[in-house]
Write a protein that holds these residues in place. Sequence first.
Motif, PDB file in Angstrom:
ATOM      1  N   CYS A  66       0.830  -1.202   0.000  1.00  0.00           N
ATOM      2  CA  CYS A  66       0.000   0.000   0.000  1.00  0.00           C
ATOM      3  C   CYS A  66       0.869   1.259   0.000  1.00  0.00           C
ATOM      4  N   CYS A  85       1.074   3.914  -3.106  1.00  0.00           N
ATOM      5  CA  CYS A  85       0.636   5.298  -2.854  1.00  0.00           C
ATOM      6  C   CYS A  85       1.787   6.302  -2.918  1.00  0.00           C
ATOM      7  N   VAL A 115      -5.636   1.857   1.156  1.00  0.00           N
ATOM      8  CA  VAL A 115      -5.299   2.981   0.266  1.00  0.00           C
ATOM      9  C   VAL A 115      -6.095   4.223   0.663  1.00  0.00           C
ATOM     10  N   PHE A 172      -4.508   7.773   1.963  1.00  0.00           N
ATOM     11  CA  PHE A 172      -4.812   9.031   1.265  1.00  0.00           C
ATOM     12  C   PHE A 172      -5.384  10.069   2.231  1.00  0.00           C
ATOM     13  N   TYR A 176      -8.209  12.507  -3.827  1.00  0.00           N
ATOM     14  CA  TYR A 176      -8.369  11.319  -4.671  1.00  0.00           C
ATOM     15  C   TYR A 176      -9.798  11.202  -5.157  1.00  0.00           C
ATOM     16  N   HIS A 204      -4.997   2.348  -7.762  1.00  0.00           N
ATOM     17  CA  HIS A 204      -3.970   2.068  -6.758  1.00  0.00           C
ATOM     18  C   HIS A 204      -4.117   0.661  -6.177  1.00  0.00           C
TER      19      HIS A 204
END
Length: 260
Positions: free
Chosen positions: A5, A9, A56, A60, A67, A75
């Motif tokens: 992850c 990212c 994810v 974020f 996003y 992702h």
Amino acid sequence: LQKACLLACGIIPREGHTLGEILERLGSGFVMHSEVTNVPKGSGLGTSSILSAACVKAVFEFMGIAYTEEDLYAHVLAMEQIMSTGGGWQDQVGGITSGLKYITSMPGLQQHLQVAHIELSPQTKKELDERFVLIYTGQRRLARNLLRDVVGRYVGNEPDSLFALEEIQKTAVLMRFELERGNVDGFAKLLDYHWELSKKIDAGSSNTLIEQIFSSIEELVDGKLVCGAGGGGFLQVILKKGVTRQMVEERLKEVFMDSL
């Protein structure tokens, strides 16, 4: 999973840089924890992709990165490739986006998912809620193994496999149509047809236990299909009108005792 992850990212680099340099750039360290509870591994419910999507989204939001849902889909797909779990490109949509969905994408290496929400009338939703049942087989099968077989047959231009893949696309369109017009019986028949097509693509999607379960409740259901990769995990069925979940449960206990 957490490392994949952070890589997907862009929080940690693929190579180079010391831990001290990474922490200095971030401003501090943080703890990541993830867990799936009450859902068995290899269930066919897409939990690996959904868990990846949750990670994810958390990263974020924690990092203040803007996003879209499309960013999440992309992702998660990158994460699955990093982990080599072989998840489907659409699995994560089930957990990120609410409701019933019709998901499409054009051919090509870069997948751009189009997600259309299926609007059901209150009566159709109620009927579907009452007639839809999940049955756990107690067996597990990894999607990775299925996908290798499926892709191998597709690349090998096997006629049965190519026919079934083409038909499944058409069946999905018809399923959406039947649900939107409130025809749960029509949807159930298409679910049955999908199951026959799935077995053409990969014979391993079924086994003796699955066939025995379906056979034992045949007169109680109008439609049936395995979830995900098949070969185990959960089975989904549409009950005949007037049949209850309790009736299915009693039949399965009668046939399989307490093994299911």
